[in-house]
Design a protein around this motif. Sequence first.
Motif, PDB file in Angstrom:
ATOM      1  N   TYR A 164      31.552  50.028  93.241  1.00  0.00           N
ATOM      2  CA  TYR A 164      31.431  51.455  92.969  1.00  0.00           C
ATOM      3  C   TYR A 164      30.219  52.010  93.705  1.00  0.00           C
ATOM      4  O   TYR A 164      29.197  51.332  93.841  1.00  0.00           O
ATOM      5  CB  TYR A 164      31.261  51.707  91.454  1.00  0.00           C
ATOM      6  N   TYR A 172      33.890  55.631  85.464  1.00  0.00           N
ATOM      7  CA  TYR A 172      32.590  54.938  85.470  1.00  0.00           C
ATOM      8  C   TYR A 172      31.923  55.011  84.093  1.00  0.00           C
ATOM      9  O   TYR A 172      31.415  54.007  83.574  1.00  0.00           O
ATOM     10  CB  TYR A 172      31.674  55.542  86.548  1.00  0.00           C
ATOM     11  N   LYS A 197      31.246  51.269  82.285  1.00  0.00           N
ATOM     12  CA  LYS A 197      29.980  50.729  82.797  1.00  0.00           C
ATOM     13  C   LYS A 197      29.434  49.562  81.965  1.00  0.00           C
ATOM     14  O   LYS A 197      28.752  48.689  82.501  1.00  0.00           O
ATOM     15  CB  LYS A 197      28.935  51.818  82.992  1.00  0.00           C
ATOM     16  N   ILE A 200      28.279  46.170  88.377  1.00  0.00           N
ATOM     17  CA  ILE A 200      28.470  47.081  89.515  1.00  0.00           C
ATOM     18  C   ILE A 200      27.878  46.517  90.816  1.00  0.00           C
ATOM     19  O   ILE A 200      26.745  46.047  90.845  1.00  0.00           O
ATOM     20  CB  ILE A 200      27.821  48.454  89.223  1.00  0.00           C
TER      21      ILE A 200
END
Length: 256
Positions: A13, A36, A40, A45
């Motif tokens: 991302y 996102y 998360k 990430i």
Amino acid sequence: MIYKCMEKIKTIYSPVFLTDYPTVDCENPDRVEFIYAKIKDIADIIEPEPCTLSDLALCHSEAIIKTVARTKEVFDTAILAVGGAMMAAEIALREPSFALIRPPGHHAGHNFNGGFCFFNNMAIAVKNLLAHDTVESALIVDIDLHYGNGTHDIVKSDPRIAFRDIDARSREGFFKDLEEALADASNFDVLGCSVGFDTYVRDWGGLLYGEDYHKVGSMLFSANQRLFCLLEGGYYVADLGTNTSFLLQGILKACS
Ligand SMILES: [Zn+2]
């Protein structure tokens, strides 16, 4: 190979995917922003690098590359999406991964594009693995509501790649077709899934409930542990993050 149980899934991302480049209204930055926010806590990430022109040339004509390059914002975001897809595919050789990218790619063919797509993230990611002899065969399963015509166009003449598109008209039909598409998935060196959430019951397709994506994730990972998923469509933004979270949790659950 059996992977160790993971709590988080490697997720490619970048905030660059929030770029409001010229496209249709429904394919907007909110899509990845909402996803996102919801994933998360279960996402590890990783920031992607843009792909190169020679990566694009694995799948696209010079004419299409030049056409996209005329709009800088589109081109810069699209080459980062391709780079993210390539990274997700490479990670899949060690552990499952998800590329939270836009623009989507499955309607981009060798010498055409459309349907909010510019370059074919999935096809380039797979051809890149094959080009480096890292893998010898790949299965691409496209679960987006719409036919992955671009992916089909690019991979149809490559005997190393099998492409299967789920084109169901009912929830039951979807799972039956997916089961059939994955029946011999373990025979391939890698499994790439073009994930579109426009099959969702409140999206255009009206087929699947949110929890169904959990089952989809489990089915994919159980079929082939060298799995990577790329975001394609999905336009009911309010539930897009929840649905993505279901998918990723389904993968993690099957992994445990
Ligand atoms: Zn779609």
